[in-house]
Design an enzyme around this catalytic site. Structure first.
Site, PDB file in Angstrom:
ATOM      1  N   SER A  11       0.957  -1.150   0.111  1.00 47.98           N
ATOM      2  CA  SER A  11      -0.065   0.136  -0.058  1.00 47.98           C
ATOM      3  C   SER A  11       0.924   1.181   0.051  1.00 47.98           C
ATOM      4  O   SER A  11       2.185   1.354   0.228  1.00 47.98           O
ATOM      5  CB  SER A  11      -0.881   0.089   1.228  1.00 47.98           C
ATOM      6  OG  SER A  11       0.048   0.242   2.527  1.00 47.98           O
ATOM      7  N   LYS A  12       0.235   2.586  -0.200  1.00 54.72           N
ATOM      8  CA  LYS A  12       0.578   3.594   0.040  1.00 54.72           C
ATOM      9  C   LYS A  12       1.660   3.815   1.192  1.00 54.72           C
ATOM     10  O   LYS A  12       2.547   4.499   1.292  1.00 54.72           O
ATOM     11  CB  LYS A  12       0.077   4.843  -0.713  1.00 54.72           C
ATOM     12  CG  LYS A  12       0.457   6.254  -0.441  1.00 54.72           C
ATOM     13  CD  LYS A  12      -0.433   7.178  -0.477  1.00 54.72           C
ATOM     14  CE  LYS A  12       0.106   8.578  -0.445  1.00 54.72           C
ATOM     15  NZ  LYS A  12       0.624   8.729   0.767  1.00 54.72           N
ATOM     16  N   ARG A  13       0.862   3.546   2.287  1.00 52.36           N
ATOM     17  CA  ARG A  13       1.369   3.486   3.499  1.00 52.36           C
ATOM     18  C   ARG A  13       2.743   3.061   3.718  1.00 52.36           C
ATOM     19  O   ARG A  13       3.708   3.388   4.359  1.00 52.36           O
ATOM     20  CB  ARG A  13       0.493   2.973   4.695  1.00 52.36           C
ATOM     21  CG  ARG A  13      -0.730   4.001   4.745  1.00 52.36           C
ATOM     22  CD  ARG A  13      -1.605   3.409   6.159  1.00 52.36           C
ATOM     23  NE  ARG A  13      -2.307   2.553   5.674  1.00 52.36           N
ATOM     24  CZ  ARG A  13      -3.465   2.077   5.065  1.00 52.36           C
ATOM     25  NH1 ARG A  13      -3.811   3.137   4.521  1.00 52.36           N
ATOM     26  NH2 ARG A  13      -3.854   1.065   4.700  1.00 52.36           N
TER      27      ARG A  13
END
Length: 504
Positions: free
Chosen positions: A261-263
């Site tokens: 994910s982006k996180r």
């Protein structure tokens, strides 16, 4: 044999994740391998999630990656338009056909009705309450209302059209990666296909468009595998031949624990998008591979091997080689861990092997941004020396800045270690020796400096380290003779003189 036709069909709800780029790439490779067509379709039926700029971002990202499409948004084709919001008139008749043939029905439940149904089922211990074969008989729909009541509600209120999932059937999905996948109909819900506002849901529009655009193979992420039985039913109910399916494995976090994910990128310091993205609402900027200094060929090579195994130790592939080698029998079923260090390894390989003139263009672009003018020939000579030290494109500058501007400061640690009282006099003598040297080839300069060291009974490090210090400001860079050769006589002598002034 039918012409192979595949599509990449993203929704414009934000930036394109690298998992989406890989899906597009595998579609492209499969189409080109079989002499077929690759389409780009924008699936924007859910207008509530539409994000301005996302469609343009998707197109720019594919263009940067070199994953070109044959038909689609922006270039047209025989099945235009390729944006679903511009095709909504097409879907109604197929939804009506499903209702008239008993494969779908009208539902009039309010959001309160649906919440009450879910609460009632949760109270009975049902983990995932849904509108299905077990609950539809208790809801407000054309299956439970009289024809007259149904007609009245259709005229006066909002409604949706839901598929009528069969009560007791094993639904078979043939997948090119996973083989036969069987799902019992009791596990499926009666998905909404069409809404009274005239817009289809993803499931309805997806099937209709794939059929009308003559798609032969649906290649998509494994998150769509649970929807595949529903899609198989829709093809059957509409009397159409279903395409072949291939559900690709997920891209996983570097530790393998869950979807990338982006996180994860923010936390570990690497991009998860091909290009940088500025959120139009929050203004938040997400980094991209292009802006971080990756070459598109390296990025694509890296992505291709995340889920697909060429069956050999070979890791470096051109796009043409990927087309030739690609097949679904070597695409894995399990997810692939993303390794940011391996991504850098690919980019280092491509940068190091880039022709000097191509590397020079990248360096000149950086120099122009800094207001530094140079010739492409000089930049090419610099790149020949430093490109093997570069991992990302900005490293070309970081490894070579001293060829374009003299150092303003000097490394204190190097000074303390190598600078002696006699150093200024020795460097002055070397400067005079260089002024009298006409042959500024690397080989001759190496002989000149080493000859000076031997003739004066000096240590190699004593001179080489201080000479490097005054030329570049520290203990880095290519060989000293190579630096002197490229800087030239005047610049080398000037740098020695200026450094001696500062360091005295």
């Amino acid at each position: 044999m039918k012409e192979v036709r595949v599509r990449f069909a993203p929704s414009p709800t934000g930036p394109l994740h690298i998992g989406g780029v890989r899906t597009a790439l595998y579609n492209y490779l499969f189409a080109k391998k079989h002499g077929g067509k690759f389409l780009l379709r924008i699936e924007d039926t859910d207008q509530t999630r539409f994000v301005p700029g996302a469609e343009a971002y998707i197109i720019e990202a594919l263009n940067w990656c070199g994953v070109s499409y044959d038909e689609g948004v922006g270039i047209g084709g025989p099945h235009a338009p390729y944006r679903q919001s511009e095709r909504k008139e097409l879907y109604r008749k197929y939804a009506d056909q499903l209702v008239s043939e008993g494969h779908a029905y009208y539902a009039f439940d309010t959001s309160e009705d649906l919440d009450q149904m879910r609460d009632r089922l949760k109270a009975k211990g049902v983990a995932t309450p849904q509108y299905d074969v077990f609950t539809r008989g208790e809801m407000v729909n054309s299956l439970t209302l009289t024809p007259e009541e149904t007609s009245a509600r259709l005229e006066s209120g909002e409604y949706v059209i839901r598929i009528l999932i069969p009560e007791n059937e094993e639904i078979l999905v043939n997948d090119l990666i996973r083989g036969e996948v069987k799902v019992h109909s009791s596990r499926l819900d009666d998905k909404v296909l069409f809404k009274s506002d005239g817009m289809p849901t993803y499931h309805m529009a997806n099937i209709v468009d794939d059929h009308l655009m003559e798609i032969t193979h649906v290649i998509r992420g494994e998150e769509w595998l649970p929807s595949a039985p529903l899609h198989v039913l829709l093809y059957r109910y509409l009397g159409w031949e279903a395409p072949q399916f291939a559900h690709l494995p997920l891209l996983l976090k570097p530790d393998g624990n869950g979807k990338l994910s982006k996180r994860d990128g923010d936390r570990l310091g690497f991009p998860v998008f091909p290009l940088h993205w500025t959120d139009p609402v929050s203004g938040e900027i997400s980094s991209g591979y292009r802006e971080s200094g990756y070459l598109p060929d390296a990025f694509i090579n890296m992505l291709a091997l995340l889920g697909w195994n060429p069956g050999s130790e070979k890791e470096i592939f051109t796009m043409d080689e990927l087309v030739e080698a690609f097949s679904f029998d070597r695409v894995g079923k399990s997810g692939s861990k993303f390794d940011p260090e391996k991504a850098k390894w690919f980019n280092h390989h491509y940068l190091a092997n880039l022709p000097n003139e191509d590397a020079a263009r990248l360096l000149v672009a950086i120099l122009n941004e800094k207001g530094i003018n140079t010739t492409s020939d000089y930049a090419g000579q610099v790149c020949a020396m430093v490109k093997e030290r570069a991992v990302l494109i900005p490293d070309l500058w970081d490894q070579s800045w001293f060829f374009f501007q003299a150092p303003e400061s000097f490394d204190e640690k190097v000074i303390q270690k190598f600078w002696k009282p006699e150093t200024p006099a020795l460097l002055t003598k070397i400067s005079a020796l260089l002024e009298d040297t006409s042959d500024f080839s690397v080989e001759n300069l190496d002989n000149v400096v080493k000859g000076f060291i031997q003739n004066n009974n000096l240590g190699m490090g004593q001179i080489m380290n201080t000479l490097r210090l005054v030329l570049v400001g520290g203990s880095f860079g290519p060989g000293v003779a190579a630096i002197i050769s490229l800087l030239g006589k005047d610049e080398t002598v000037n740098r020695i003189a200026k450094a001696l002034e500062k360091l005295r």
